[in-house]
Motif scaffolding. Structure first.
Motif, PDB file in Angstrom:
ATOM      1  N   LYS A  92       1.116  -1.220  -0.021  1.00 26.35           N
ATOM      2  CA  LYS A  92      -0.031   0.108  -0.074  1.00 26.35           C
ATOM      3  C   LYS A  92       0.927   1.263   0.043  1.00 26.35           C
ATOM      4  O   LYS A  92       0.595   2.161  -0.702  1.00 26.35           O
ATOM      5  CB  LYS A  92      -0.896  -0.119   1.169  1.00 26.35           C
ATOM      6  N   SER A  93       1.879   1.107   0.771  1.00 26.00           N
ATOM      7  CA  SER A  93       2.609   2.355   0.976  1.00 26.00           C
ATOM      8  C   SER A  93       3.620   2.839  -0.420  1.00 26.00           C
ATOM      9  O   SER A  93       3.660   3.502  -0.757  1.00 26.00           O
ATOM     10  CB  SER A  93       3.887   2.128   2.098  1.00 26.00           C
ATOM     11  N   PHE A  94       4.110   1.496  -1.245  1.00 30.06           N
ATOM     12  CA  PHE A  94       4.807   1.639  -2.225  1.00 30.06           C
ATOM     13  C   PHE A  94       3.968   2.144  -3.469  1.00 30.06           C
ATOM     14  O   PHE A  94       4.394   2.620  -4.378  1.00 30.06           O
ATOM     15  CB  PHE A  94       5.226   0.050  -2.648  1.00 30.06           C
ATOM     16  N   MET A  95       2.596   1.612  -3.238  1.00 28.68           N
ATOM     17  CA  MET A  95       1.676   2.184  -4.617  1.00 28.68           C
ATOM     18  C   MET A  95       1.621   3.767  -4.539  1.00 28.68           C
ATOM     19  O   MET A  95       1.366   4.326  -5.618  1.00 28.68           O
ATOM     20  CB  MET A  95       0.246   1.528  -4.226  1.00 28.68           C
ATOM     21  N   HIS A  96       1.838   4.415  -3.362  1.00 25.16           N
ATOM     22  CA  HIS A  96       1.584   5.892  -3.065  1.00 25.16           C
ATOM     23  C   HIS A  96       2.940   6.596  -3.480  1.00 25.16           C
ATOM     24  O   HIS A  96       3.073   7.586  -4.209  1.00 25.16           O
ATOM     25  CB  HIS A  96       1.102   6.132  -1.801  1.00 25.16           C
ATOM     26  N   LYS A  97       4.010   5.868  -3.333  1.00 24.63           N
ATOM     27  CA  LYS A  97       5.132   6.279  -3.295  1.00 24.63           C
ATOM     28  C   LYS A  97       6.267   5.225  -3.604  1.00 24.63           C
ATOM     29  O   LYS A  97       6.891   4.839  -2.598  1.00 24.63           O
ATOM     30  CB  LYS A  97       5.696   7.405  -2.292  1.00 24.63           C
ATOM     31  N   GLU A  98       6.731   5.099  -4.886  1.00 19.62           N
ATOM     32  CA  GLU A  98       7.900   3.947  -4.962  1.00 19.62           C
ATOM     33  C   GLU A  98       9.180   4.459  -4.547  1.00 19.62           C
ATOM     34  O   GLU A  98       9.417   5.741  -4.787  1.00 19.62           O
ATOM     35  CB  GLU A  98       7.687   3.526  -6.240  1.00 19.62           C
ATOM     36  N   LYS A  99      10.008   3.799  -3.983  1.00 24.97           N
ATOM     37  CA  LYS A  99      11.245   4.118  -3.441  1.00 24.97           C
ATOM     38  C   LYS A  99      12.467   3.405  -4.183  1.00 24.97           C
ATOM     39  O   LYS A  99      12.052   2.330  -4.443  1.00 24.97           O
ATOM     40  CB  LYS A  99      11.577   3.963  -1.994  1.00 24.97           C
ATOM     41  N   SER A 100      13.623   3.826  -4.407  1.00 23.65           N
ATOM     42  CA  SER A 100      14.862   2.912  -4.410  1.00 23.65           C
ATOM     43  C   SER A 100      14.896   1.870  -3.510  1.00 23.65           C
ATOM     44  O   SER A 100      14.672   2.168  -2.497  1.00 23.65           O
ATOM     45  CB  SER A 100      16.052   3.938  -4.908  1.00 23.65           C
ATOM     46  N   TRP A 101      15.900   0.812  -3.855  1.00 25.65           N
ATOM     47  CA  TRP A 101      16.002  -0.152  -2.796  1.00 25.65           C
ATOM     48  C   TRP A 101      16.819   0.469  -1.717  1.00 25.65           C
ATOM     49  O   TRP A 101      16.405   0.182  -0.432  1.00 25.65           O
ATOM     50  CB  TRP A 101      16.904  -1.292  -3.242  1.00 25.65           C
ATOM     51  N   GLY A 102      17.770   1.325  -1.946  1.00 24.22           N
ATOM     52  CA  GLY A 102      18.551   1.906  -0.995  1.00 24.22           C
ATOM     53  C   GLY A 102      17.723   2.802   0.188  1.00 24.22           C
ATOM     54  O   GLY A 102      17.921   2.591   1.146  1.00 24.22           O
ATOM     55  N   LEU A 109      15.257   0.158   8.088  1.00 22.85           N
ATOM     56  CA  LEU A 109      16.130   0.137   9.404  1.00 22.85           C
ATOM     57  C   LEU A 109      16.035   1.556  10.294  1.00 22.85           C
ATOM     58  O   LEU A 109      16.300   1.206  11.476  1.00 22.85           O
ATOM     59  CB  LEU A 109      17.642   0.237   8.698  1.00 22.85           C
ATOM     60  N   LYS A 110      15.796   2.661   9.721  1.00 22.03           N
ATOM     61  CA  LYS A 110      15.382   3.693  10.852  1.00 22.03           C
ATOM     62  C   LYS A 110      14.270   3.439  11.673  1.00 22.03           C
ATOM     63  O   LYS A 110      14.037   4.167  12.863  1.00 22.03           O
ATOM     64  CB  LYS A 110      15.181   5.038   9.947  1.00 22.03           C
ATOM     65  N   LYS A 111      13.485   2.376  11.342  1.00 17.96           N
ATOM     66  CA  LYS A 111      12.204   2.348  12.168  1.00 17.96           C
ATOM     67  C   LYS A 111      12.516   0.942  12.857  1.00 17.96           C
ATOM     68  O   LYS A 111      12.224   0.861  14.076  1.00 17.96           O
ATOM     69  CB  LYS A 111      10.920   1.865  11.150  1.00 17.96           C
ATOM     70  N   LEU A 112      13.292   0.078  12.421  1.00 18.54           N
ATOM     71  CA  LEU A 112      13.590  -1.249  13.106  1.00 18.54           C
ATOM     72  C   LEU A 112      14.486  -1.086  14.121  1.00 18.54           C
ATOM     73  O   LEU A 112      14.544  -1.590  15.240  1.00 18.54           O
ATOM     74  CB  LEU A 112      13.894  -2.128  12.020  1.00 18.54           C
ATOM     75  N   TYR A 113      15.841  -0.256  13.798  1.00 23.52           N
ATOM     76  CA  TYR A 113      16.925  -0.285  14.961  1.00 23.52           C
ATOM     77  C   TYR A 113      16.576   0.616  16.304  1.00 23.52           C
ATOM     78  O   TYR A 113      16.973   0.098  17.422  1.00 23.52           O
ATOM     79  CB  TYR A 113      17.960   0.499  14.214  1.00 23.52           C
ATOM     80  N   PRO A 114      15.528   1.701  16.076  1.00 25.56           N
ATOM     81  CA  PRO A 114      15.228   2.021  17.521  1.00 25.56           C
ATOM     82  C   PRO A 114      14.510   0.886  18.438  1.00 25.56           C
ATOM     83  O   PRO A 114      14.758   0.906  19.560  1.00 25.56           O
ATOM     84  CB  PRO A 114      14.512   3.373  17.062  1.00 25.56           C
ATOM     85  N   MET A 115      13.533   0.193  17.368  1.00 26.64           N
ATOM     86  CA  MET A 115      12.649  -0.849  18.397  1.00 26.64           C
ATOM     87  C   MET A 115      13.679  -1.756  19.124  1.00 26.64           C
ATOM     88  O   MET A 115      13.669  -2.138  20.162  1.00 26.64           O
ATOM     89  CB  MET A 115      11.966  -1.669  17.504  1.00 26.64           C
ATOM     90  N   LEU A 116      14.822  -2.156  18.269  1.00 27.44           N
ATOM     91  CA  LEU A 116      15.659  -3.251  18.890  1.00 27.44           C
ATOM     92  C   LEU A 116      16.568  -2.592  19.875  1.00 27.44           C
ATOM     93  O   LEU A 116      16.797  -3.341  20.899  1.00 27.44           O
ATOM     94  CB  LEU A 116      16.454  -3.849  17.791  1.00 27.44           C
ATOM     95  N   ILE A 176      14.695  -7.007   2.314  1.00 29.72           N
ATOM     96  CA  ILE A 176      15.681  -6.898   1.570  1.00 29.72           C
ATOM     97  C   ILE A 176      15.085  -7.086   0.037  1.00 29.72           C
ATOM     98  O   ILE A 176      15.458  -6.874  -1.063  1.00 29.72           O
ATOM     99  CB  ILE A 176      16.981  -7.770   1.663  1.00 29.72           C
ATOM    100  N   PHE A 177      14.174  -8.149  -0.014  1.00 30.36           N
ATOM    101  CA  PHE A 177      13.484  -8.607  -1.228  1.00 30.36           C
ATOM    102  C   PHE A 177      12.398  -7.961  -1.577  1.00 30.36           C
ATOM    103  O   PHE A 177      11.654  -8.058  -2.986  1.00 30.36           O
ATOM    104  CB  PHE A 177      13.261 -10.172  -1.024  1.00 30.36           C
ATOM    105  N   PHE A 178      11.683  -7.134  -0.770  1.00 32.13           N
ATOM    106  CA  PHE A 178      10.428  -6.397  -1.165  1.00 32.13           C
ATOM    107  C   PHE A 178      10.407  -5.850  -2.189  1.00 32.13           C
ATOM    108  O   PHE A 178       9.439  -6.182  -3.247  1.00 32.13           O
ATOM    109  CB  PHE A 178      10.040  -5.668   0.124  1.00 32.13           C
TER     110      PHE A 178
END
Length: 368
Positions: A92-102, A109-116, A176-178
């Motif tokens: 759903k997010s990609f449909m609105h704004k596609e991004k490069s892999w990087g 990772l900016k969302k995941l690392y603070p959680m961890l 990574i594969f998404f």
């Protein structure tokens, strides 16, 4: 008789409810499955038909423990719900704004690392408060593996520090594969979903039959073992309408039952239980579209689901020990509820810290 039910794409609140269901299954599974009569007998990473027989026998021998038994055996499938809804939300997010892999990986990772990192800080204080000890060298090494997301490759490290954190290694692989999976499904639709799933199952069967694992490492902890559920989420995330089919539901139910007895069907249990959940959820949406108290509670739980996931595992043990000592169905449920209340309080504190950190990271520079 209409065998199909059609609903609009899930709303934000509905995805929160799905997350809420997923985290409740995981949370109570991680509590109950340490307590008799099941005591860690579930087909989560590999199949044992003996576990199914123990599951059925437990109902006959200890009917008062039915809540314990159900969460112990089925609760881990909450992970599949999270995998599905992750694929759905990302699509759903990609449909609105596609991004490069990087850019995509950086944002994830900016969302995941603070959680961890918050989880690691909470683990540090839990060790001090409950064990009166600082982190050992082995624990520091295990934390490093978690931060590098390589723990699921290393024998003996998958479940260290905090068992539920094995999932971080899996979700990073799926991230990574998404972008590639999204492009394939966007271009080829159901054919891509079917081809990716077939590739996944073929790989699972080859690996399960020809590779010997050590120290708890298994293909079912890696992305290749869960591409079908993730891609189902991506595929449905691309749709404006979601259709559930009674015949597919019955087929999924049959496969799920067989998969708990026979190795030939076991890899399909994860996708089949995902479809079973979706079918039931869609039926509930149609029957009662209004937002009642229960739904508001589930939305609340869903909104803090990731912080519940990150923190709950390390604070369950005192309640597990109490439940084992009393060994009574009623007191076990009481301790489970007390654990849940504690988990909610801790996760709210963790979420407040997480929101502050991510707010600082996302803070834009003032205009000149």
């Amino acid at each position: 008789m209409n065998n199909k039910t059609t609903v609009s794409a899930f709303t934000k609140d509905q995805t929160s409810i799905i997350k809420g269901v997923g985290i409740l299954l995981i949370l109570f599974h991680n509590f109950f499955h340490w307590i008799m009569p099941m005591d860690s007998m579930e087909n989560e990473f590999h199949l044992s038909s003996n576990y199914v027989r123990e599951f059925l026998n437990s109902f006959a021998d200890s009917p008062g423990e039915f809540i314990n038994i159900l969460f112990s055996f089925f609760g881990h499938y909450g992970v599949e719900i999270f995998i599905f809804i992750s694929g759905y939300g990302l699509a759903k997010s990609f449909m609105h704004k596609e991004k490069s892999w990087g850019r995509f990986m950086c944002d994830r990772l900016k969302k995941l690392y603070p959680m961890l990192l918050i989880g690691i800080v909470f683990y540090f204080f839990s060790r001090i408060s409950m064990n009166y000890a600082l982190l050992s060298n082995d624990e520091l090494k295990s934390i490093l593996y978690k931060l590098l997301f390589i723990h699921i490759f290393i024998p003996g490290e998958t479940m260290t520090i905090n068992g539920p954190w094995w999932f971080f290694g899996l979700i990073v692989q799926l991230y990574i594969f998404f972008p590639l999976l999204y492009k394939m499904i966007s271009k080829y639709g159901f054919k891509a979903f079917a081809a990716i799933s077939a590739f996944s199952y073929l790989t699972i069967f080859i690996v399960l039959n020809n590779v010997t694992f050590h120290g708890g490492v298994t293909i079912m902890q890696h992305c290749i073992g869960h591409f079908p559920e993730f891609c189902l989420g991506i595929y449905l995330g691309k749709k404006e309408k979601i259709i559930s089919n009674l015949w597919i539901f019955l087929a999924a139910l049959t496969v799920f039952i067989l998969g708990n007895f026979y190795n030939a069907f076991f890899p399909f249990t994860f996708l089949s239980i995902t479809y079973i959940f979706l079918f039931i959820f869609i039926k509930i949406i149609n029957l009662n579209p209004k937002v009642g108290t229960t739904r508001k509670v589930m939305i609340f739980i869903g909104n803090i689901s990731m912080m519940l996931f990150v923190t709950h595992g390390m604070f369950r043990w005192q309640f597990v020990c109490l439940a084992k000592n009393y060994n009574n169905p009623v007191t076990t449920i009481i301790f489970a509820l007390l654990f849940f209340i504690e988990a909610i309080i801790i996760s709210l504190a963790a979420k407040a810290i997480y929101d502050w950190i991510t707010g600082m990271l996302n803070k834009t520079k003032p205009e000149r």
